[in-house]
Design a protein around this motif. Structure first.
Motif, PDB file in Angstrom:
ATOM      1  N   CYS A 156     -73.569 -11.150  38.449  1.00 21.16           N
ATOM      2  CA  CYS A 156     -74.222 -12.430  38.727  1.00 21.16           C
ATOM      3  C   CYS A 156     -75.727 -12.320  38.527  1.00 21.16           C
ATOM      4  O   CYS A 156     -76.359 -13.221  37.968  1.00 21.16           O
ATOM      5  CB  CYS A 156     -73.885 -12.890  40.143  1.00 21.16           C
ATOM      6  N   THR A 157     -76.290 -11.200  38.981  1.00 16.04           N
ATOM      7  CA  THR A 157     -77.727 -11.016  38.794  1.00 16.04           C
ATOM      8  C   THR A 157     -78.047 -10.904  37.308  1.00 16.04           C
ATOM      9  O   THR A 157     -79.028 -11.471  36.820  1.00 16.04           O
ATOM     10  CB  THR A 157     -78.195  -9.747  39.533  1.00 16.04           C
ATOM     11  N   ILE A 158     -77.197 -10.188  36.604  1.00 18.64           N
ATOM     12  CA  ILE A 158     -77.416 -10.055  35.154  1.00 18.64           C
ATOM     13  C   ILE A 158     -77.388 -11.426  34.503  1.00 18.64           C
ATOM     14  O   ILE A 158     -78.256 -11.772  33.710  1.00 18.64           O
ATOM     15  CB  ILE A 158     -76.326  -9.158  34.548  1.00 18.64           C
ATOM     16  N   ALA A 159     -76.374 -12.223  34.822  1.00 15.82           N
ATOM     17  CA  ALA A 159     -76.260 -13.555  34.220  1.00 15.82           C
ATOM     18  C   ALA A 159     -77.512 -14.363  34.533  1.00 15.82           C
ATOM     19  O   ALA A 159     -78.073 -15.023  33.651  1.00 15.82           O
ATOM     20  CB  ALA A 159     -75.012 -14.260  34.743  1.00 15.82           C
TER      21      ALA A 159
ATOM     22  N   GLY B 136     -80.406 -13.278  35.036  1.00 16.51           N
ATOM     23  CA  GLY B 136     -81.497 -12.747  34.214  1.00 16.51           C
ATOM     24  C   GLY B 136     -81.543 -13.418  32.846  1.00 16.51           C
ATOM     25  O   GLY B 136     -82.596 -13.545  32.234  1.00 16.51           O
ATOM     26  N   TYR B 137     -80.384 -13.844  32.371  1.00 16.20           N
ATOM     27  CA  TYR B 137     -80.318 -14.557  31.088  1.00 16.20           C
ATOM     28  C   TYR B 137     -80.451 -16.070  31.291  1.00 16.20           C
ATOM     29  O   TYR B 137     -80.388 -16.824  30.333  1.00 16.20           O
ATOM     30  CB  TYR B 137     -78.981 -14.271  30.399  1.00 16.20           C
ATOM     31  N   GLY B 138     -80.552 -16.487  32.534  1.00 17.20           N
ATOM     32  CA  GLY B 138     -80.649 -17.916  32.793  1.00 17.20           C
ATOM     33  C   GLY B 138     -79.307 -18.604  32.849  1.00 17.20           C
ATOM     34  O   GLY B 138     -79.196 -19.809  32.598  1.00 17.20           O
ATOM     35  N   ILE B 139     -78.267 -17.855  33.174  1.00 18.50           N
ATOM     36  CA  ILE B 139     -76.921 -18.440  33.242  1.00 18.50           C
ATOM     37  C   ILE B 139     -76.512 -18.587  34.704  1.00 18.50           C
ATOM     38  O   ILE B 139     -76.581 -17.619  35.465  1.00 18.50           O
ATOM     39  CB  ILE B 139     -75.909 -17.542  32.504  1.00 18.50           C
ATOM     40  N   PRO B 140     -76.091 -19.774  35.109  1.00 16.79           N
ATOM     41  CA  PRO B 140     -75.612 -19.931  36.479  1.00 16.79           C
ATOM     42  C   PRO B 140     -74.408 -19.016  36.710  1.00 16.79           C
ATOM     43  O   PRO B 140     -73.597 -18.816  35.804  1.00 16.79           O
ATOM     44  CB  PRO B 140     -75.174 -21.404  36.558  1.00 16.79           C
ATOM     45  N   SER B 141     -74.310 -18.463  37.911  1.00 16.08           N
ATOM     46  CA  SER B 141     -73.230 -17.510  38.143  1.00 16.08           C
ATOM     47  C   SER B 141     -72.766 -17.556  39.585  1.00 16.08           C
ATOM     48  O   SER B 141     -73.509 -17.967  40.479  1.00 16.08           O
ATOM     49  CB  SER B 141     -73.704 -16.102  37.794  1.00 16.08           C
TER      50      SER B 141
ATOM     51  N   VAL C 211     -69.628 -28.675  35.082  1.00 17.23           N
ATOM     52  CA  VAL C 211     -70.973 -28.660  34.502  1.00 17.23           C
ATOM     53  C   VAL C 211     -70.922 -28.060  33.105  1.00 17.23           C
ATOM     54  O   VAL C 211     -70.448 -26.937  32.934  1.00 17.23           O
ATOM     55  CB  VAL C 211     -71.917 -27.805  35.394  1.00 17.23           C
ATOM     56  N   PRO C 212     -71.383 -28.791  32.079  1.00 13.28           N
ATOM     57  CA  PRO C 212     -71.351 -28.212  30.733  1.00 13.28           C
ATOM     58  C   PRO C 212     -72.330 -27.043  30.608  1.00 13.28           C
ATOM     59  O   PRO C 212     -73.275 -26.936  31.393  1.00 13.28           O
ATOM     60  CB  PRO C 212     -71.752 -29.375  29.826  1.00 13.28           C
ATOM     61  N   GLY C 213     -72.101 -26.196  29.612  1.00 10.77           N
ATOM     62  CA  GLY C 213     -72.985 -25.054  29.378  1.00 10.77           C
ATOM     63  C   GLY C 213     -72.375 -23.769  29.897  1.00 10.77           C
ATOM     64  O   GLY C 213     -71.330 -23.777  30.547  1.00 10.77           O
ATOM     65  N   PRO C 214     -73.023 -22.649  29.603  1.00  8.87           N
ATOM     66  CA  PRO C 214     -72.456 -21.371  30.000  1.00  8.87           C
ATOM     67  C   PRO C 214     -72.509 -21.149  31.501  1.00  8.87           C
ATOM     68  O   PRO C 214     -73.402 -21.669  32.179  1.00  8.87           O
ATOM     69  CB  PRO C 214     -73.336 -20.341  29.272  1.00  8.87           C
ATOM     70  N   CYS C 215     -71.537 -20.425  32.003  1.00 10.04           N
ATOM     71  CA  CYS C 215     -71.489 -20.108  33.430  1.00 10.04           C
ATOM     72  C   CYS C 215     -70.639 -18.847  33.582  1.00 10.04           C
ATOM     73  O   CYS C 215     -69.700 -18.638  32.816  1.00 10.04           O
ATOM     74  CB  CYS C 215     -70.859 -21.278  34.181  1.00 10.04           C
ATOM     75  N   LEU C 216     -70.991 -18.013  34.531  1.00  8.76           N
ATOM     76  CA  LEU C 216     -70.226 -16.774  34.747  1.00  8.76           C
ATOM     77  C   LEU C 216     -69.686 -16.729  36.168  1.00  8.76           C
ATOM     78  O   LEU C 216     -70.405 -17.047  37.122  1.00  8.76           O
ATOM     79  CB  LEU C 216     -71.121 -15.565  34.471  1.00  8.76           C
ATOM     80  N   VAL C 217     -68.413 -16.369  36.276  1.00  5.21           N
ATOM     81  CA  VAL C 217     -67.810 -16.188  37.594  1.00  5.21           C
ATOM     82  C   VAL C 217     -67.277 -14.759  37.674  1.00  5.21           C
ATOM     83  O   VAL C 217     -66.495 -14.336  36.815  1.00  5.21           O
ATOM     84  CB  VAL C 217     -66.653 -17.177  37.840  1.00  5.21           C
ATOM     85  N   ASN C 218     -67.736 -14.034  38.667  1.00 10.22           N
ATOM     86  CA  ASN C 218     -67.293 -12.653  38.848  1.00 10.22           C
ATOM     87  C   ASN C 218     -66.181 -12.633  39.885  1.00 10.22           C
ATOM     88  O   ASN C 218     -66.407 -12.946  41.053  1.00 10.22           O
ATOM     89  CB  ASN C 218     -68.497 -11.818  39.310  1.00 10.22           C
TER      90      ASN C 218
END
Ligand SMILES: Cc1ncc(C[n+]2csc(CCOP(=O)(O)OP(=O)(O)O)c2C)c(N)n1
Lengths: 563, 103
Positions: free
Chosen positions: A494-497, A499-504, A523-530
Motif C-alpha cells: 500500500c505504501t509502495i502504491a 508512492g506512485y500516487g495510486i490509492p490503495s 472509482v475509475p483509475g488505478p487502485c491496489l488492494v492488498n
C-alpha cells in the motif's frame, strides 16, 4: 511522389495500419523513429518503465482486441529486455509487431556500443523476423509483418531497423496496402465428413476448446456444435471463456489443476474432439494415459500441431471457424442422456469448491466476490502462480477474451503491464488483475505507467508473502524441504502504491470485503488492494508434473476418488 | 529377431534428403538450422547454392530419417522464406559428389 526518411515511413505505415497506441522506451538506436513519432497525430505513445513492460502492454492490447499491437525498444539492452514478452506472445499465439532499433549497418558485427544480434536471438521465439537492410524494403516488410502476425496461427514478428535505415531517405509513388489477416479455408471436406461420422458414432465424446477457438472467433460455432451433439465441453487455460462457465455442458478447465470430475470424465471418454488446442503437457498430463482408448479429432489451423504429440484419428487442418461451420450440418442431433448423466453426476460428486472454501477470507471466496460485483464486461487478468490457477478454476468466465493470462510461457510479471494494455484498448471496460506478491514485483515499476495513463486497473494482490506455487511443489514433491520460496521482507504494497500516487487499501482477514471492493470498483483509475492469503492455502487438485491426469492430489472429496 | 532388429536399425539410420528452395538472404540458413538444433536433431550435411538471378537458393539437407523428421518438415514449410520443400527418401547424389572432397 513521396519523399521521406525511413523512420517517417515506418510511422506512416503504422498509422495506415490503424495502429493508435505504441508502447516502448527510446534509446540511441531508435531516436530517429521516436523523432518521427513525435509528428504523428493519430498514434499515442505509452512510455513504459521497462521494455518487458512495453512488450506486455502491447500484448494486453492484442489479447483483449485480437488486433496486432506494436511495441518499440532500442538496440542492445532494450531489445534483450523485450524478449521475454515476445517469447510469451509466441507460445500463446498473440499477434505482436516489435520494432527494435539497431546500430548503424556499417557497425553491425563490430561489437559496437549496444549492439546485440537481436535478429539471431529472436529466431526461435518469433513467427518471423527481419533485419532491414535497405530503407526501401520497409514498404514491403511492414505490411508483410502485420499479415504474418495476424494470419493463420497468429504470433509475434520482430523487425530490427538499423539507425542509418531510419535516417535514409526513400522515394515512392504509392503507399502499399496495409497488411491484413489472410483467410484460411476450412479443412478438407472428406476429413470433415469422417469427423462427423466419428462424432455421431461416439457414445462418450468430449469437446475441448483451446485458445485457437478464441483467436479464430469460433466460440459461437463451437457452442452450437456442443449443443447440437450434446458434447460435454472442457477448455484449456487459453480457451476459458469460449463457452460460458455456467453453460450446462461446460466442464471447466482440464489438466493439472482441473476439477476432479473433469479429468475423471476424460478418462472415460471414447472420442476427444480438440478444437484449437495443442495437447500441452499441463493439459494432458502423461500423454500415453490421456483419454485412454479414445479416438481423437483434432482441428487446428497449424498443420504442424496435428498429430505432433498425440496421433489424431482425423486431423482437420484449416480455419477452425470455417471447419466448424462445415461440420455442423453433417453431424446428427443427439441427446446422449446416459453420458450427460455420468458427467453431471461426477460434477455433483466432486465439486470444484465447497461452501467452507468460498468464504470471503479464502482465495476462492475473494475471486467469486469480485466476479459477483463485476459483470461480463469486465476483463480479468492474472499473473502466474496459485492465484492464477485459483482464478482459472472458479471465476465464471462468460465470454472469449475475458481472461488474459500467460499460458504457454507462464511468465510472472505478465499481469500488471498486460492489464494496463487491456485498459487502454478497452477504456469502457473495468479491468481487474489478480496477482501475487511475487509476480507483482517482477514488473512493479509499471505502476508508474498505470498512473500516467490513468488506466482503469484494479490490482488485487493475493499476498501470501511467498512464491506460493513453488512452495506448494516443494511441499508435495520435495518432502517440505522449503528453500527460496518464503520472502523475508513483508513488503508494504500500500505504501509502495501510494508512492506512485495510486490509492490503495489493505484487506485484513475479517474485513468487509464486499463494501471495500464496491468502493474500489466505483472509482475509475488505478487502485491496489492488498489481500492477505494464508501461506498454507494450496491449489488443489494437483496432478504431479509428468504424472497421468488420473493421479490427482488433494482437493475436496479426494478420499472418494477411486481412479 | 536379429534380422528384424537390424532392419529397424537401418530404417532408423537411413539417410534422407530434404531439397529446399529458399529466399537468398542472410538469416535464412539460421532459421532453417535452428529448427534442427532446437530439437537436438543433427543435420548430417548441407549443400546450398544460389540459383538463377541469385534471389533464391537451392538447399539440400542430409538427415537421418527418424521420428523427428515429420515435425521438422512441417516446421520448415511454415517458414516464410522457404518457397518449396521436397523430401527424397534416399540420400541425394549431390552428397556423393561433394563427398569426394572429404574422402
Ligand atoms: C519469470 C518467472 N520466474 C519464475 C517462475 C516460476 N514460478 C512459477 S509460480 C512462482 C511463484 C509465484 O508467486 P506469486 O506471484 O506470489 O503467486 P502465488 O503462487 O503465491 O499465488 C514461480 C517462482 C515463473 N513462472 N516465471
Amino acid at each position: 511522389m513521396y519523399e521521406m526518411t525511413g523512420a517517417r515511413a515506418i510511422i506512416g505505415l503504422l498509422e495506415r495500419q490503424g495502429i493508435d497506441t505504441i508502447a516502448g522506451i527510446p534509446g540511441g538506436a531508435n531516436l530517429p523513429l521516436y523523432d518521427a513519432l513525435r509528428d504523428s497525430r493519430t498514434i499515442r505513445h505509452v512510455l513504459c518503465r521497462h521494455e518487458q513492460g512495453a512488450g506486455f502492454l502491447a500484448q494486453g492490447i492484442a489479447r483483449s482486441t485480437g488486433q496486432a499491437a506494436v511495441c518499440f525498444a532500442t538496440s542492445g539492452p532494450g531489445a534483450t529486455n523485450i524478449l521475454t514478452a515476445i517469447a510469451d506472445a509466441y507460445l500463446d499465439s498473440i499477434p505482436l509487431v516489435c520494432i527494435t532499433g539497431q546500430v548503424p549497418t556499417s557497425l553491425i558485427g563490430t561489437d559496437a556500443f549496444q549492439e546485440v544480434d537481436i535478429y539471431g536471438l529472436s529466431i526461435p521465439i518469433t513467427k518471423h523476423n527481419y533485419l532491414v537492410r535497405s530503407a526501401d524494403d520497409l514498404l514491403r516488410i511492414l505490411p508483410e509483418a502485420f499479415t504474418l502476425a495476424l494470419s493463420g496461427r497468429p504470433g509475434p514478428v520482430l523487425i530490427d531497423v538499423p539507425k542509418d535505415i531510419q535516417t535514409a531517405t526513400i522515394r515512392f509513388a504509392r503507399w502499399p496496402e496495409p497488411g491484413c489477416r489472410r483467410e484460411v479455408p476450412a479443412a478438407d471436406g472428406e476429413a470433415i465428413a469422417q469427423a462427423a461420422r466419428l462424432i455421431d458414432a461416439a457414445e462418450r465424446p468430449i469437446l475441448c476448446l483451446g485458445g485457437g477457438i478464441i483467436h479464430g472467433g469460433a466460440s459461437d460455432l463451437a457452442r452450437e456444435l456442443a449443443e447440437k451433439c450434446s458434447l460435454p465441453t472442457t477448455m484449456t487455460l487459453m480457451g476459458l471463456g469460449a463457452m460460458p462457465a455456467d453453460h450446462p455442458l461446460a466442464l471447466g478447465m482440464l489438466g493439472m489443476h482441473a476439477a476432479r470430475s473433469t479429468n475423471m470424465a476424460l478418462q472415460e471418454c471414447d472420442l476427444f474432439i480438440a478444437a484449437g488446442a495443442r495437447f500441452d503437457d499441463r493439459a494432458t498430463g502423461k500423454l500415453v494415459e490421456f483419454c485412454p482408448g479414445a479416438g481423437i479429432v483434432h482441428m487446428d489451423i497449424d498443420a504442424s500441431e496435428v498429430s505432433k504429440l498425440k496421433t489424431a484419428t482425423v486431423g482437420l487442418v484449416g480455419d477452425v471457424r470455417h471447419t466448424l461451420a462445415a461440420l455442423l450440418p453433417l453431424v446428427r442431433r443427439r441427446s446422449r442422456g446416459a453420458w450427460r448423466h455420468t458427467t453431471a453426476m461426477l460434477r455433483r460428486m466432486y465439486p470444484m469448491t465447497l461452501p467452507e472454501a468460498t468464504v470471503p477470507e479464502r482465495p476462492y471466496g475473494l475471486i467469486l466476490k469480485v466476479a459477483e460485483l463485476l459483470d461480463e464486461e469486465a476483463v480479468v487478468v492474472t499473473d502466474v502462480g496459485k492465484h492464477q490457477m485459483w482464478t482459472a478454476q472458479v471465476y465464471p468466465f462468460s465470454r472469449p477474451r475475458q481472461l488474459l493470462t500467460s499460458g504457454g510461457l507462464g511468465t510472472m510479471g505478465f499481469g500488471l503491464p498486460t492489464a494496463i494494455g487491456a485498459a487502454l484498448a478497452m477504456p469502457q471496460r473495468p479491468v481487474v488483475l489478480f496477482t501475487g506478491d511475487g509476480s507483482l514485483q517482477m514488473n512493479l515499476q509499471e505502476l508508474a505507467t498505470a498512473v500516467e495513463q490513468r488506466a482503469n486497473v484494479k490490482i488485487l494482490v493475493m499476498n501470501n508473502r511467498s512464491l506460493g506455487l513453488v512452495r506448494q511443489q516443494q511441499r508435495l514433491f520435495y518432502n517440505e524441504r522449503h528453500i527460496a520460496c518464503d520472502f523475508q521482507l513483508d513488503v508494504d504494497f500500500c505504501t509502495i502504491a501510494r508512492g506512485y500516487g495510486i490509492p490503495s487499501f489493505n484487506a485484513p482477514a475479517g474485513c468487509d470485503l464486499d463494501s471495500l471492493l464496491r468502493q474500489v470498483f466505483a472509482v475509475p483509475g488505478p487502485c491496489l488492494v492488498n489481500v492477505l492469503v494464508g501461506r498454507e492455502e494450496e491449489v488443489y487438485p494437483m496432478v504431479p508434473p509428468g504424472a497421468a491426469n488420473s493421479e490427482m492430489l488433494g482437493g475436496f472429496y479426494a478420499e472418494r476418488c477411486t481412479c | 529377431m536379429l534380422n528384424d532388429a537390424l532392419a529397424e536399425l537401418s530404417a532408423e539410420e537411413r539417410g534422407a534428403t530434404l531439397e529446399l528452395t529458399v529466399n537468398n538472404h542472410p538469416g535464412v540458413m539460421s532459421h532453417i538450422c535452428g529448427l534442427f538444433s532446437r530439437r537436438a536433431y543433427n543435420l548430417e550435411g548441407i549443400v546450398c547454392l544460389p540459383q538463377g538471378d541469385g534471389a533464391t537458393s537451392r538447399m539440400w539437407l542430409r538427415v537421418n530419417e527418424n521420428a523427428k523428421l515429420q515435425q521438422v518438415m512441417r516446421q520448415v514449410e511454415k517458414l516464410p522464406d522457404v518457397l518449396a520443400l521436397v523430401h527424397h527418401p534416399a540420400e541425394h547424389e549431390i552428397f556423393s559428389l561433394v563427398g569426394r572432397f572429404t574422402a
